[in-house]
Design a protein around this motif. Sequence first.
Motif, short mmCIF file in Angstrom:
data_model
loop_
_atom_site.label_atom_id
_atom_site.label_comp_id
_atom_site.label_asym_id
_atom_site.label_seq_id
_atom_site.Cartn_x
_atom_site.Cartn_y
_atom_site.Cartn_z
N HIS A 1 -5.80 -23.93 -1.97
CA HIS A 1 -7.24 -23.70 -1.78
C HIS A 1 -8.04 -24.50 -2.80
N ARG A 2 -7.61 -24.42 -4.04
CA ARG A 2 -8.35 -25.12 -5.10
C ARG A 2 -8.31 -26.63 -4.87
N GLU B 1 -10.48 -27.56 -1.86
CA GLU B 1 -11.91 -27.48 -2.21
C GLU B 1 -12.36 -28.80 -2.84
N ASN B 2 -11.53 -29.30 -3.78
CA ASN B 2 -11.86 -30.57 -4.44
C ASN B 2 -11.86 -31.72 -3.44
N LYS C 1 -11.48 -29.34 5.87
CA LYS C 1 -12.44 -28.23 5.85
C LYS C 1 -11.89 -27.03 6.62
N LEU D 1 -9.15 -25.42 4.68
CA LEU D 1 -9.74 -24.68 3.56
C LEU D 1 -10.33 -23.35 4.04
N SER E 1 -9.18 -19.68 3.01
CA SER E 1 -10.17 -18.77 2.41
C SER E 1 -10.14 -17.42 3.12
N LYS F 1 -17.01 -16.95 1.03
CA LYS F 1 -17.56 -18.31 0.99
C LYS F 1 -18.69 -18.39 -0.04
#
Length: 217
Positions: A18-19, A22-23, A68, A71, A75, A82
Motif C-alpha cells: 500500500h505504501r 501510494e508513492n 490506482k 491501491l 485500501s 481514503k
Amino acid sequence: MDNTKIPKPTIKRLAVYHRCLENMVISGVASVSSNDLAERLGIKASQVRKDLSYFGEFGKRGVGYSTKHLLDSISEILGIRKKWKTCIVGMGNLGMALANYPGLENSGFIAKALFDNNPNKIGIPMPNDLVIESTEVLEEIVKKRQIEIGVITVPANAAQIIADLLANAGVTGIVNFAPIRLTLPPGISNEEIDISVSFRSLAFNMTFGSSRKGRRA
Ligand code: ATP
C-alpha cells in the motif's frame, strides 16, 4: 470478499504494498506488475502474486494492474480510510479557522494548499508546513499536488470565479461556504454550507416549533 480469511503476514505485506503503491500513484505511475512491486520492495515476485491472488483478478501472472485500482482495493481490504487532498480558497476568518481545525485532517481531509488574492496574506505561514499562496498559481498547484476537493471561503461575489478556477484545475468536489448557488460542470460534486441558513432554521424552530410553543411572548 471475506477479509478475515487473509493470513496476518499477508495483511502486513499488503500494508507495505500500500505504501509503495501510494508513492507510485503520487509519482504518476499508471500501471504496475507483480515483478515491479517485488523489485521495488526487495521481495519475491511469486510472493507478491500469491498475496495479490486474494483479490482474484489481480492474481494473474504477467498482467499489469492499474496502480490506482490496486491501491484502492488494498485500501479497502486494509480498511484504510481514503485521504482526500483539499485546498482552501479565501483565507479570511473562515478559511483561517478551517485551516487551523485539526478535525478535518483527522477525518481524512488533508489541506494541501491555501489560497488568497490579497498580497498582504500571500506568504503567511500556516499549519502543516503550508503558506498562503496566490490564486494566480491555483491551477498549477492544484494539478501538481493532485488536489481533489476545493473549499470556497471567499465572499459570495467571488465564489463563482473561484469555482470555475477550481473546476478548470481539475478538482472533482467543491465545498462552498459562500452564500451563493454555484453553476458547475457535470462530474463535480458540490456541497453547500451556509451557516446562516442553519441559524435561521433554528430561529424559526425556536419561534414556531411545537415543542416550546407558548413559552415565548
Ligand atoms: P478579512 O477581513 O481578513 O479579509 P473576512 O473573513 O472578513 O477576513 P472576506 O471578505 O469574507 O474576509 O473574504 C474572505 C477571504 O477571501 C479574504 O481573505 C479575501 O482576501 C479573500 N478573497 C476575496 N476575493 C477573492 C478572490 N477573488 N480570490 C481569492 N481570494 C479572495
